[in-house]
Design an enzyme around this catalytic site. Structure first.
Site, short mmCIF file in Angstrom:
data_model
loop_
_atom_site.label_atom_id
_atom_site.label_comp_id
_atom_site.label_asym_id
_atom_site.label_seq_id
_atom_site.Cartn_x
_atom_site.Cartn_y
_atom_site.Cartn_z
N LYS A 82 0.79 -1.22 -0.13
CA LYS A 82 -0.30 -0.31 -0.14
C LYS A 82 1.14 1.10 0.36
CE LYS A 82 -3.58 2.27 1.02
NZ LYS A 82 -4.79 2.68 -0.35
N LEU A 83 1.84 1.58 0.62
CA LEU A 83 3.09 2.18 0.81
C LEU A 83 3.52 2.34 -1.14
CD1 LEU A 83 4.77 2.43 4.28
CD2 LEU A 83 3.19 3.48 3.68
#
Length: 119
Positions: free
Chosen positions: A64-65
């Site tokens: 996600k990052l």
């Protein structure tokens, strides 16, 4: 302690918008023990159009990052490209012109290499 009682854990950050969430079209980047993932996948499939198992616990949040980094990097790069276009007298003040500026990139050598690498 929980594992001894049959409990497990996955991390499962979400991608997309609140509208996608309402329509059950989220991207879900799940990670953790595969058996636990398989148990919870039917629950994740309700809000998720794309539910990915990405490996060991924590990999979902790292993905996600990376996803956020790539999205914001692209937005920043596009804003700089439009600034250069404006400076060169190519106006990008409407959607049609913006699409025309981006279209050649989709057919470029670099874009072809990136999409081939990602496949």
């Amino acid at each position: 302690m929980g594992a001894a009682k049959g409990a497990g854990m996955v991390d499962a950050p979400l991608g997309r918008t609140s509208t996608h969430a309402k329509d059950g079209l989220l991207n879900i980047m799940a990670a953790g023990d595969i058996d636990t993932f398989e148990k919870v996948k039917p629950v994740l499939d309700v809000p998720g159009e794309n539910v990915f198992h990405l490996g060991e616990l924590g990999a979902g949040h790292v993905t996600k990052l990376i996803n956020n980094f790539m999205g914001m990097t692209t937005a920043c790069t596009m804003s700089q490209a439009f600034a250069v276009a404006d400076r060169a007298g190519i106006t990008s003040n409407n959607y049609s012109t913006s699409c025309q500026l981006v279209r050649p990139v989709r057919h470029s050598w670099g874009f072809a290499r990136i999409t081939r690498w990602m496949a």
